[in-house]
Design a protein around this motif. Sequence first.
Motif, short mmCIF file in Angstrom:
data_model
loop_
_atom_site.label_atom_id
_atom_site.label_comp_id
_atom_site.label_asym_id
_atom_site.label_seq_id
_atom_site.Cartn_x
_atom_site.Cartn_y
_atom_site.Cartn_z
N LEU A 1 -22.70 3.65 35.25
CA LEU A 1 -23.27 4.25 34.05
C LEU A 1 -22.20 4.44 32.98
CD1 LEU A 1 -25.63 6.87 35.70
CD2 LEU A 1 -26.34 4.86 34.41
N TYR A 2 -21.02 4.88 33.40
CA TYR A 2 -19.91 5.05 32.47
C TYR A 2 -19.54 3.72 31.81
CZ TYR A 2 -15.04 5.67 30.98
OH TYR A 2 -13.87 5.68 30.27
N ASN A 3 -19.45 2.67 32.60
CA ASN A 3 -19.10 1.35 32.06
C ASN A 3 -20.15 0.85 31.07
OD1 ASN A 3 -16.71 1.23 33.52
ND2 ASN A 3 -17.63 0.16 35.24
N GLU A 4 -21.43 1.13 31.34
CA GLU A 4 -22.49 0.73 30.40
C GLU A 4 -22.35 1.47 29.08
OE1 GLU A 4 -24.82 -1.66 30.61
OE2 GLU A 4 -23.88 -2.27 32.50
N CYS A 5 -22.05 2.76 29.15
CA CYS A 5 -21.87 3.53 27.92
C CYS A 5 -20.65 3.06 27.13
CB CYS A 5 -21.74 5.01 28.24
SG CYS A 5 -23.29 5.80 28.78
N ARG A 6 -19.59 2.75 27.84
CA ARG A 6 -18.34 2.35 27.18
C ARG A 6 -18.45 1.00 26.48
NH1 ARG A 6 -14.82 3.19 25.34
NH2 ARG A 6 -12.84 3.04 26.43
N LYS A 7 -19.45 0.20 26.84
CA LYS A 7 -19.65 -1.06 26.14
C LYS A 7 -20.00 -0.83 24.68
CE LYS A 7 -21.26 -3.66 30.21
NZ LYS A 7 -22.43 -4.32 30.85
N GLY B 1 -18.77 1.78 22.94
CA GLY B 1 -17.68 2.48 22.26
C GLY B 1 -17.18 3.64 23.09
N PRO B 2 -16.32 4.47 22.52
CA PRO B 2 -15.75 5.59 23.27
C PRO B 2 -16.77 6.67 23.56
CG PRO B 2 -15.14 5.75 20.97
CD PRO B 2 -15.83 4.42 21.12
N ILE B 3 -16.51 7.45 24.61
CA ILE B 3 -17.35 8.61 24.90
C ILE B 3 -17.10 9.67 23.83
CG2 ILE B 3 -17.85 10.43 26.57
CD1 ILE B 3 -18.72 7.64 27.49
N VAL B 4 -18.18 10.08 23.18
CA VAL B 4 -18.08 11.08 22.12
C VAL B 4 -18.06 12.49 22.72
CG1 VAL B 4 -19.19 12.06 20.08
CG2 VAL B 4 -19.23 9.57 20.47
N ARG C 1 -12.21 15.11 32.30
CA ARG C 1 -11.00 14.42 31.84
C ARG C 1 -11.17 12.91 31.98
NH1 ARG C 1 -6.72 14.93 34.88
NH2 ARG C 1 -5.54 13.90 33.23
N TRP C 2 -11.76 12.48 33.07
CA TRP C 2 -11.98 11.04 33.27
C TRP C 2 -13.00 10.51 32.27
CZ3 TRP C 2 -16.68 9.18 35.86
CH2 TRP C 2 -16.73 7.78 35.91
N LEU C 3 -14.12 11.20 32.12
CA LEU C 3 -15.18 10.73 31.24
C LEU C 3 -14.72 10.68 29.78
CD1 LEU C 3 -18.29 12.61 32.69
CD2 LEU C 3 -17.86 10.15 32.80
N CYS C 4 -14.04 11.72 29.33
CA CYS C 4 -13.66 11.81 27.91
C CYS C 4 -12.42 11.01 27.59
CB CYS C 4 -13.46 13.28 27.52
SG CYS C 4 -14.99 14.25 27.49
N GLY C 5 -11.52 10.86 28.55
CA GLY C 5 -10.27 10.16 28.29
C GLY C 5 -9.36 11.01 27.41
N GLY C 6 -8.16 10.51 27.15
CA GLY C 6 -7.24 11.26 26.31
C GLY C 6 -6.70 12.50 26.99
N GLU C 7 -6.05 13.35 26.20
CA GLU C 7 -5.43 14.56 26.71
C GLU C 7 -6.13 15.79 26.14
OE1 GLU C 7 -3.19 14.44 28.99
OE2 GLU C 7 -2.76 12.29 28.89
N VAL C 8 -6.28 16.81 26.94
CA VAL C 8 -6.88 18.07 26.48
C VAL C 8 -5.90 18.76 25.54
CG1 VAL C 8 -7.77 20.33 27.15
CG2 VAL C 8 -8.25 18.32 28.57
N ALA D 1 -22.11 8.06 24.22
CA ALA D 1 -21.34 7.16 23.35
C ALA D 1 -22.27 6.74 22.21
CB ALA D 1 -20.85 5.94 24.14
N PRO D 2 -21.77 6.08 21.18
CA PRO D 2 -22.62 5.73 20.04
C PRO D 2 -23.87 4.94 20.45
CG PRO D 2 -20.33 5.41 19.45
CD PRO D 2 -20.36 5.71 20.93
N GLY D 3 -25.04 5.53 20.24
CA GLY D 3 -26.30 4.85 20.50
C GLY D 3 -26.71 4.74 21.95
N ILE D 4 -25.99 5.40 22.85
CA ILE D 4 -26.30 5.29 24.27
C ILE D 4 -25.85 6.55 24.99
CG2 ILE D 4 -24.09 4.23 24.91
CD1 ILE D 4 -25.73 2.36 26.80
N CYS D 5 -26.56 6.89 26.06
CA CYS D 5 -26.15 8.04 26.87
C CYS D 5 -26.66 7.87 28.29
CB CYS D 5 -26.65 9.36 26.27
SG CYS D 5 -28.45 9.56 26.31
N ALA D 6 -26.07 8.63 29.19
CA ALA D 6 -26.49 8.60 30.58
C ALA D 6 -26.42 10.01 31.14
CB ALA D 6 -25.60 7.68 31.40
N GLU D 7 -27.30 10.28 32.08
CA GLU D 7 -27.25 11.53 32.83
C GLU D 7 -27.37 11.18 34.31
OE1 GLU D 7 -31.92 12.89 32.37
OE2 GLU D 7 -30.54 13.31 30.71
N ALA D 8 -26.66 11.92 35.15
CA ALA D 8 -26.62 11.53 36.55
C ALA D 8 -26.27 12.70 37.46
CB ALA D 8 -25.58 10.42 36.76
#
Length: 323
Positions: free
Chosen positions: A138-144, A146-149, A182-189, A238-245
């Motif tokens: 699901l994460y990979n589909e969202c990342r297609k 763009g970035p996780i908002v 942290r994994w889903l959002c990426g970057g540093e807190v 992510a832009p135009g897409i989301c997932a819940e799991a």
Amino acid sequence: MTEKSKVRVAMIGAGGMANSVHYPSLASFADVEIAAICDIDGQRLNATADKYNVQKRFSDYRKMVEESAPDAVYAIGQPHMMFDIWSWCLRNGLNLYIEKPMGITMHQARVLHHLAEEKKCITQVSFQRRACPMVVQLYNECRKRGPIVHAECAFFKCEPKPYLEARDHMMDDGVHAIDTLRWLCGGEVVDVQSHCKRIGTPDINFISALLHFDNGATGVMLNSWTSGRRIFKVEMHAPGICAEAEHENKGRLFADGDTKGIEFDTRQVAGSNENYIFGGFQAKNREFIDAVKNKTLPSSHFGDAIKTMEVAERILAQTLLGK
């Protein structure tokens, strides 16, 4: 260890967690040999060793390491009992896999991180929520797109009573939610806003936090041990897409305003009804074994895992200071 030889693993601990997810994960790999097992409980030791046909059995982990000369050590047990074992392994330059949390204080976490870097050990903390096959898909589909908002992680349990263990709820469960965000959002807190409560207990059993990342993403954490049932669930947008799991159940992917979505089943995606597979444990173990073979660091090495511990400590500090 040659390129074609098996990775020889020595196991410290033959308890419930190790037997339910780590032994079966390692046994499923053709390129891994469980070379030796150590446990102070003789009945557990022999039962586990018999099940996995391991001849070398020990009650002293130091003797086990000396006689078996493993490529890596798994030391799985309660963190307040395992710290001295973990630090001994690192002082002796052993590649090390542990369960979360990475100690029960920031001092312990920093010691482990320091020793791992000093001795150049390959390490892994078992933050397997990152590796659940369905959630990864699901994460990979969202990342297609763009970035996780923004992402959300909720962890609820029905345990409305005092928690009387050496570690608190944050170190027991909260770190899972933080690490997943942290994994889903990426970057540093870069900033944390939090609010914690004690609901009918002397210890904190409700944690909420907003995590702000340097890449602009926002993570929402909500943990409660006073709910009506156990659930671990995430949302990612992510832009135009989301997932819940729900890692242990089903997920759904939505895009471009669709309200029906596409359903995913965690067992079907993983191709197994075994928790150690659909829950992400096998994949997390695989990542560590590959890192040992390739002399690289896996994603949840101690240098990364300490960042999860730092966010946890920051949330607790804000509660103490009333911020």
